[in-house]
Scaffold this active site. Structure first.
Site, short mmCIF file in Angstrom:
data_model
loop_
_atom_site.label_atom_id
_atom_site.label_comp_id
_atom_site.label_asym_id
_atom_site.label_seq_id
_atom_site.Cartn_x
_atom_site.Cartn_y
_atom_site.Cartn_z
N ARG A 1 -0.75 23.67 -0.85
CA ARG A 1 -2.15 24.02 -1.06
C ARG A 1 -2.84 22.86 -1.77
O ARG A 1 -2.29 22.28 -2.72
CB ARG A 1 -2.29 25.31 -1.88
CG ARG A 1 -1.98 26.59 -1.10
CD ARG A 1 -3.02 26.86 -0.04
NE ARG A 1 -2.79 28.11 0.68
CZ ARG A 1 -2.13 28.20 1.84
NH1 ARG A 1 -1.61 27.11 2.37
NH2 ARG A 1 -1.99 29.36 2.44
N GLU B 1 -10.80 21.24 1.52
CA GLU B 1 -10.59 21.22 2.96
C GLU B 1 -11.41 22.27 3.71
O GLU B 1 -11.67 22.11 4.91
CB GLU B 1 -9.12 21.41 3.29
CG GLU B 1 -8.57 22.80 3.00
CD GLU B 1 -7.12 22.93 3.46
OE1 GLU B 1 -6.87 23.76 4.34
OE2 GLU B 1 -6.24 22.22 2.92
#
Length: 327
Positions: free
Chosen positions: A232, A261
């Protein structure tokens, strides 16, 4: 059951259509957020991915719209306000494991590409440049690799590393007895980071792990070490990593995930000016390799995601035990 599936691409639709046991599915290319939550009116369940937003306000609107089930087609659930979902009586189901080898193998691909510079060699040869200058790498055999997080993916990664003859150490609050029996040594985070040539992150994003890689922990790295993150993006403080790259302390960086992202990954911005200054700075480094969250993206993983997601939904419909419930 009527299910709204958000953040979909053609490959999502192809696999879901192939394995759908008979549910009424509507696909939305758009992500779920404050602007799109109104689209859930009349649906019984939603199916979301890593960059959809399910905060307290959105959960309340989902509940008001008649949604009673939240299904994630991924393992992580840090984008869902679990406390609010529980208070509203909305089960949150996930896919806890889908071909962990897929992500583990992608982590290895990042390591080998960064090390042996095959991406640069590919471009050189296509331009008629067969020089080996500045393409030198190092043997992975006998290198020390720190694996941070030894769940299903981290464990698969450890097995791969052992096959390469690496010296593997690990950090996890729950050490794996099977890995210990294979000679993998667990230590504190500081001990595990301190002497590693390569550090690979395989842990979930929680309050306790957010920005676990920061200025203080980067200072523990061996000079020239390689950092890999296929887990992550929020595990890494991007600003601190850029500074470490600038002062040449961090030797290599391989990312399949990124803090911001949600605003970039899974979309084509090749004709646009990217407004994210941090990722444009990262891309500018010759020793940085970024892929756009494709570690999971194998046929085997996509099949498992689809089948487990529908199994979760069917269990809810039939009133069976929800084995993959996170709240």
């Amino acid at each position: 059951m009527k299910i709204a599936v958000f953040s979909t691409h053609q490959y999502d639709q192809d696999f879901f259509n192939e394995f759908n046991p008979g549910h009424e599915i509507t696909y939305f290319v758009l992500p779920l957020n404050e602007q799109t939550v109104a689209l859930t009116q009349g649906f019984n369940a939603i199916c979301i991915f890593v960059n959809d937003t399910v905060n307290a306000a959105i959960l309340q609107k989902l509940h008001d719209n008649g949604v009673r089930l939240i299904v994630l087609r991924c393992a992580g659930f840090n984008n869902v306000d679990i406390k609010t979902a529980t208070a509203l009586g909305m089960p949150v189901l996930r896919v806890p494991a889908y071909s962990p080898e897929a992500v583990a193998e992608h982590a290895l691909a990042l390591i080998l590409t960064l090390n042996r510079k095959t991406h640069k060699a590919y471009n050189r040869v296509r331009e008629g440049n067969f020089s080996l200058e500045k393409l030198m790498g190092f043997n992975l055999h006998n290198r020390k690799v720190a694996v941070i997080g030894t769940g299903n993916i981290g464990k698969a990664f450890c097995h791969i590393l052992k096959g390469f003859g690496c010296h593997v150490s690990a950090y996890d609050i729950y050490p794996d007895a099977g890995l210990q029996a294979q000679g993998i040594v667990y230590g504190t985070l500081e001990e595990t980071l301190a002497d590693a040539d390569i550090i690979s992150l395989h842990c979930p994003l929680m309050d306790s792990t957010r920005h676990m890689i920061n200025a203080q922990t980067l200072a523990l790295f061996k000079k020239g070490a390689m950092l890999i993150n296929t887990s992550r993006g929020g595990l890494i403080n991007t600003v601190d990593v850029i500074e470490s790259l600038k002062n040449c302390h961090l030797g290599y960086l391989g990312l399949d995930v990124y803090e911001q992202e949600a605003n970039l990954f899974f979309n084509d911005y090749s004709e646009d000016v990217i407004q994210d200054e941090l990722i444009t700075r990262l891309i500018s480094f010759p020793n940085v390799l970024i892929t756009s969250h494709q570690g999971f993206f194998t046929r085997e993983a996509m099949e498992q995601i689809a089948t487990i997601t529908f199994a979760n939904i069917d269990a809810f419909v039939k009133g069976e035990e929800l084995l993959n419930r996170v709240n």
